[in-house]
Design an enzyme around this catalytic site. Structure first.
Site, PDB file in Angstrom:
ATOM      1  N   HIS A  48       0.875  -1.183   0.000  1.00 28.61           N
ATOM      2  CA  HIS A  48       0.000   0.000   0.000  1.00 28.61           C
ATOM      3  C   HIS A  48       0.907   1.227   0.000  1.00 28.61           C
ATOM      4  O   HIS A  48       2.014   1.189   0.544  1.00 28.61           O
ATOM      5  CB  HIS A  48      -0.825  -0.059   1.296  1.00 28.61           C
ATOM      6  CG  HIS A  48      -1.902   0.963   1.429  1.00 28.61           C
ATOM      7  ND1 HIS A  48      -1.651   2.272   1.742  1.00 28.61           N
ATOM      8  CD2 HIS A  48      -3.256   0.856   1.318  1.00 28.61           C
ATOM      9  CE1 HIS A  48      -2.799   2.934   1.822  1.00 28.61           C
ATOM     10  NE2 HIS A  48      -3.793   2.097   1.567  1.00 28.61           N
TER      11      HIS A  48
ATOM     12  N   ASP B 117       2.994  -4.987   8.123  1.00 30.22           N
ATOM     13  CA  ASP B 117       1.765  -4.211   7.957  1.00 30.22           C
ATOM     14  C   ASP B 117       0.603  -5.201   8.035  1.00 30.22           C
ATOM     15  O   ASP B 117       0.323  -5.926   7.079  1.00 30.22           O
ATOM     16  CB  ASP B 117       1.797  -3.469   6.611  1.00 30.22           C
ATOM     17  CG  ASP B 117       0.498  -2.704   6.359  1.00 30.22           C
ATOM     18  OD1 ASP B 117      -0.432  -2.811   7.164  1.00 30.22           O
ATOM     19  OD2 ASP B 117       0.438  -2.014   5.313  1.00 30.22           O
TER      20      ASP B 117
ATOM     21  N   GLN C 103      -4.558  -5.668   6.939  1.00 33.92           N
ATOM     22  CA  GLN C 103      -5.585  -6.552   6.358  1.00 33.92           C
ATOM     23  C   GLN C 103      -5.487  -7.966   6.929  1.00 33.92           C
ATOM     24  O   GLN C 103      -6.030  -8.909   6.347  1.00 33.92           O
ATOM     25  CB  GLN C 103      -5.441  -6.597   4.825  1.00 33.92           C
ATOM     26  CG  GLN C 103      -5.602  -5.254   4.143  1.00 33.92           C
ATOM     27  CD  GLN C 103      -7.029  -4.705   4.212  1.00 33.92           C
ATOM     28  OE1 GLN C 103      -7.974  -5.417   4.541  1.00 33.92           O
ATOM     29  NE2 GLN C 103      -7.174  -3.430   3.913  1.00 33.92           N
TER      30      GLN C 103
ATOM     31  N   LYS D  88     -10.288  -0.841  10.713  1.00 33.02           N
ATOM     32  CA  LYS D  88     -10.411  -2.060   9.906  1.00 33.02           C
ATOM     33  C   LYS D  88     -10.693  -3.277  10.787  1.00 33.02           C
ATOM     34  O   LYS D  88     -10.805  -4.392  10.305  1.00 33.02           O
ATOM     35  CB  LYS D  88      -9.136  -2.282   9.101  1.00 33.02           C
ATOM     36  CG  LYS D  88      -8.917  -1.142   8.105  1.00 33.02           C
ATOM     37  CD  LYS D  88      -8.036  -1.538   6.986  1.00 33.02           C
ATOM     38  CE  LYS D  88      -7.471  -0.343   6.270  1.00 33.02           C
ATOM     39  NZ  LYS D  88      -8.174  -0.020   5.041  1.00 33.02           N
TER      40      LYS D  88
ATOM     41  N   CYS E 149      -4.721   2.281  -3.673  1.00 31.77           N
ATOM     42  CA  CYS E 149      -3.479   2.856  -3.108  1.00 31.77           C
ATOM     43  C   CYS E 149      -2.302   1.910  -3.344  1.00 31.77           C
ATOM     44  O   CYS E 149      -1.475   1.696  -2.446  1.00 31.77           O
ATOM     45  CB  CYS E 149      -3.623   3.163  -1.626  1.00 31.77           C
ATOM     46  SG  CYS E 149      -4.852   4.398  -1.297  1.00 31.77           S
TER      47      CYS E 149
HETATM   48  N1  PMP Z   1      -1.752  -0.807   4.681  1.00 26.64           N
HETATM   49  C1  PMP Z   1      -2.735  -1.539   4.160  1.00 26.64           C
HETATM   50  C2  PMP Z   1      -2.447  -2.927   3.684  1.00 26.64           C
HETATM   51  C3  PMP Z   1      -4.024  -1.021   4.081  1.00 26.64           C
HETATM   52  O1  PMP Z   1      -5.014  -1.750   3.563  1.00 26.64           O
HETATM   53  C4  PMP Z   1      -4.257   0.302   4.529  1.00 26.64           C
HETATM   54  C5  PMP Z   1      -5.645   0.928   4.405  1.00 26.64           C
HETATM   55  N2  PMP Z   1      -6.255   0.709   3.177  1.00 26.64           N
HETATM   56  C6  PMP Z   1      -3.197   1.024   5.080  1.00 26.64           C
HETATM   57  C7  PMP Z   1      -1.960   0.434   5.139  1.00 26.64           C
HETATM   58  C8  PMP Z   1      -3.391   2.414   5.592  1.00 26.64           C
HETATM   59  O2  PMP Z   1      -4.346   2.433   6.613  1.00 26.64           O
HETATM   60  P1  PMP Z   1      -4.984   3.803   7.126  1.00 26.64           P
HETATM   61  O3  PMP Z   1      -5.431   4.557   5.917  1.00 26.64           O
HETATM   62  O4  PMP Z   1      -6.123   3.348   7.982  1.00 26.64           O
HETATM   63  O5  PMP Z   1      -3.916   4.509   7.900  1.00 26.64           O
END
Ligand code: PMP
Length: 408
Positions: free
Chosen positions: A124, A201, A204, A227, A365
């Site tokens: 991401h 990270d 997910q 999440k 993203c």
């Molecule tokens: N890493 C991953 C794998 C994500 O899915 C996300 C959110 N889509 C993020 C980082 C960033 O999370 P946040 O926007 O809640 O800070």
């Protein structure tokens, strides 16, 4: 676990009483954010109604109550991910801020010119740009682990990427864009065999599986509260205290100090050192309730339910010759990305929305990953504990109609 318990779980989420465009809401975008159970909503309202005060500061009873409730979440998170101590749990705004904190602070502590940082192709943007920024500042090099077309991380490339200049690995556990799960324990062990620390990270992963940071032995692990059925604006950074202790503060201000004079400031111990300013108090109280909710259900039941959903979804989707699944290798956790012949993902999402079906269309993203697959965007369906087989079937039936509409 049976379908009855799924209905019981689902009944605790008031959003599912909502109609969308005249249809009962079918929410297949849980990878973007999960819906909130009533007890999470209630705990925020109850806190603001009965115990609102700033934390860590007041000697009066109300502030003590607020502080106790807030700190209880830290203890719950510690138990939930099996950290060694609550002081290893740092509250942040989200996974994004947690990664920025580590990149900036650990990078400041440990990176030098020509050092190397390893990321993967499926990160991401939140796990790319913070590393690029510190790399620019310190003159470091970013190396990217490739993947194969089905989304599998190339482990041989990863293992051979380490040199004496490698200083850090930061890697997603489960891809938000394609849902593939990386063999994270193996990746952690390889990094450690080279004496290199690793950040996982888990944005997910945390909502889908049991996590034990001590048995994983990761150095850092991050996720966002929203999440995992909690409020937005909350996030967790887990770090081994032996490393966090050595890192400089990321932000400075109130609540993170021991003593301040105009000549010099000394910083508080963990976790306060990394928590400058008034935090999202009601948000973390809500997050604590979300974790309590999950602990009452059992993560294993959630994993099994979502695995059954995934198996069903892939079986149905693979029967549609006009759908191309992007990045499926059998490990996918609660998210599937696909494209449809001749139909733009935004058209798919808009037409599904007309039937009350919420799916994500976009680059998720993950620009580098989209470039690898040669697509600007995909359509993604993603599941959570409240998702039902019927919802997936309705969505896939609606895809048939969309395809017919565009190819009539
Ligand atoms: N890493 C991953 C794998 C994500 O899915 C996300 C959110 N889509 C993020 C980082 C960033 O999370 P946040 O926007 O809640 O800070």
């Amino acid at each position: 676990m049976n379908m009855l318990s799924v209905q019981e779980w689902r009944s605790q989420f008031p959003i599912f009483q909502t109609n969308m465009n005249g249809y009962p809401l079918i929410y297949l975008d849980s990878a973007a954010t999960t819906q909130k159970p009533q007890i999470v909503i209630d705990s925020i309202v109850e806190h603001l109604s009965t115990a609102n005060a700033n934390v860590h500061r007041g000697v009066y009873e109300l502030s003590q109550i607020a502080t106790d409730r807030f700190e209880q979440t830290r203890n719950r998170i510690q138990q939930f991910i099996h950290a060694n101590s609550p002081t290893e749990i740092i509250f942040t705004k989200g996974a994004t801020e947690a990664i920025n904190l580590v990149a900036s602070s650990y990078g400041e502590l440990a990176f030098e010119e020509h050092d190397e940082i390893i990321l993967t192709l499926m990160e991401h943007h939140a796990n790319i740009i913070p590393w690029q920024e510190i790399a620019k500042k310190k003159g470091c090099i970013i190396k990217v682990v490739p993947i194969s077309m089905n989304g599998t991380l190339c482990m041989e490339d990863y293992a051979s990427m380490f040199t004496e200049k490698t200083k850090f690995v930061s890697m997603v556990w489960v891809s938000n864009a394609i849902g593939v799960e990386n063999p994270i324990k193996q990746c952690i062990d390889i990094a450690h065999s080279h004496g290199v620390p690793i950040l996982v990270d888990a944005s997910q992963a945390i909502q889908h599986k049991k996590i034990d940071v001590q048995s994983l032995d990761c150095d850092f692990l991050v996720f966002s509260g929203h999440k995992v059925y909690g409020p937005t604006g909350t996030g967790i950074l887990y770090g081994k205290s032996s490393i966090l202790d050595r890192m400089p503060p990321y932000q400075t201000g109130g609540d993170m100090i021991r003593k301040v004079t105009f000549e010099k400031t000394t910083f508080a111990d963990l976790p306060s050192k990394f928590e400058a300013g008034t935090p999202n108090i009601e948000g973390f109280i809500g997050l604590g309730t979300a974790i309590q909710f999950l602990q009452q259900i059992s993560m294993d039941d959630i994993t099994n339910h979502e695995l059954a959903l995934m198996n069903h979804a892939i079986k149905l989707i693979e029967q549609k010759e006009y759908i191309k699944v992007i990045g499926y290798n059998g490990t996918n956790v609660s998210a599937l990305s696909f494209s449809m012949d001749g139909v733009h993902p935004h058209d798919i999402a808009s037409l599904l929305d007309r039937k009350g079906i919420a799916v994500r269309a976009g680059h998720h993203c993950a620009h580098p990953l989209m470039q690898f697959y040669g697509v600007p965007s995909t359509t993604r369906i993603s599941f959570a504990l409240y998702t039902t087989v019927e919802e997936i079937e309705e969505c896939i039936e609606a895809l048939d109609e969309i395809h017919t509409l565009f190819h009539a």
